[in-house]
Scaffold this active site. Sequence first.
Site, PDB file in Angstrom:
ATOM      1  CG  HIS A 152      -0.256   0.020   2.537  1.00 39.81           C
ATOM      2  ND1 HIS A 152       0.362   1.131   3.052  1.00 39.81           N
ATOM      3  CD2 HIS A 152      -0.091  -0.956   3.470  1.00 39.81           C
ATOM      4  CE1 HIS A 152       0.880   0.854   4.243  1.00 39.81           C
ATOM      5  NE2 HIS A 152       0.623  -0.414   4.512  1.00 39.81           N
ATOM      6  CB  CYS A 160       1.899  -3.565   5.096  1.00 43.98           C
ATOM      7  SG  CYS A 160       0.317  -3.990   5.863  1.00 43.98           S
TER       8      CYS A 160
END
Length: 412
Positions: A152, A160
């Site tokens: 992202h 992440c």
Amino acid sequence: MRFRHFAYVSLMALALAGCNDALETTQIDLSQVKNKVEQPLPPRILTEMAAKSMDRNSPILIRIFKEEGQLEIWKAKTDNRYDKIAGYKICAWSGRLGPKVKQGDRQAPEGFYNLTKANLNPNSKYYLAINTGFPNKYDAVNGRTGTDLMIHGACSSSGCYSMTDEQVLEIYAFARDAFQGGQTGVQLQAFPFRMTAENMFKHRTSENIDFWKMLKVGYDNFEVTKRPPEVNVCEKKYVFNQQSAGAFNPGGKCPEMSAPPALTAALASYDKTYDIAYAKASKQFDGMAWYDPSEAERKAVVAKSRKGRELAYAPTGTSLEAGRMMKVADLEGMTAAKTATTVAANTAAGSAPADASATVKAADAAIVNPASVPVPTPSPISPTATALVPVEQPQSVELAAKKPFWKFWDRN
């Protein structure tokens, strides 16, 4: 006249040859983006696609290398072999080298994941996001837990792979175009590092080395064929490019299986070259091993880049910037000291930590005080996107022409 023509051609060739490096940093004015979900790829990428015989909607593959801090986009050419079309410096990834094991350990996933169109999250509060598909069949059968682990924007990570908004805009566009072209599964290959002989030797003392050796089989298959390997799971381990009349049961016994003879021969040749390089590395780095830095140490290296930025902007730097080669004895001593510090911290607290993240923080404190390091914001996923992301993704990657992988391999 002929000289001018030659000079022009040479200049264009040089420009195209440098495109991959130029893509490390994107130059997009986000204020001019009217529809981020449909934003087309920039002309420079389309130009290189044409030069490499790639269709705009041909299949893609995503490769991640943690230690080097790199995310790469590979794309199918007209011969169904893949070539690198773009490379991006990962702005932030949390934890250390090694797979994600449990919820809260702050580790970013390592392994092979199949991404479908449902993994795209256009409503992410972190600009745009692509769910990694963790846990996959391998993770699930080995009891690994965690959810909502993304690629992202926003440059802030808690398990992440976080890019800048400009970067994720392009990465999302690559995936969108491939799905529009008919690709049903994009393979994500997430590695701890480029699995060269030198790197494998440097990391031979890691507790994760057996897991990494298993991933290396898939890595090697791609290096040899330049096509996404067919991935299955049996006996709680990955298997790659194996033909079998039986079914693959993640927790069950592997069926009788074999690889195409041409592929087996190519891998054998590749292994010979690898063995020579490994022997060379063992002599060059005899008695030495790589120290894998903590997240706090990586952040300290790039701390200056945060000045003038929002608090949420939290780049982590790369392991290559913060790590180093050490004598094996010194490395073992440092590891023992960190373990003792962690145990002492847990004992002082009166009980085991509530989750793995507490253990990670205590261990990092043995080397770098993380108190000055901003805590990343939670893993991004909007409430409306939760239902779009499948809990578990199939492992096989369907190629554009929908032929078995060995048919592609036999084709020159």
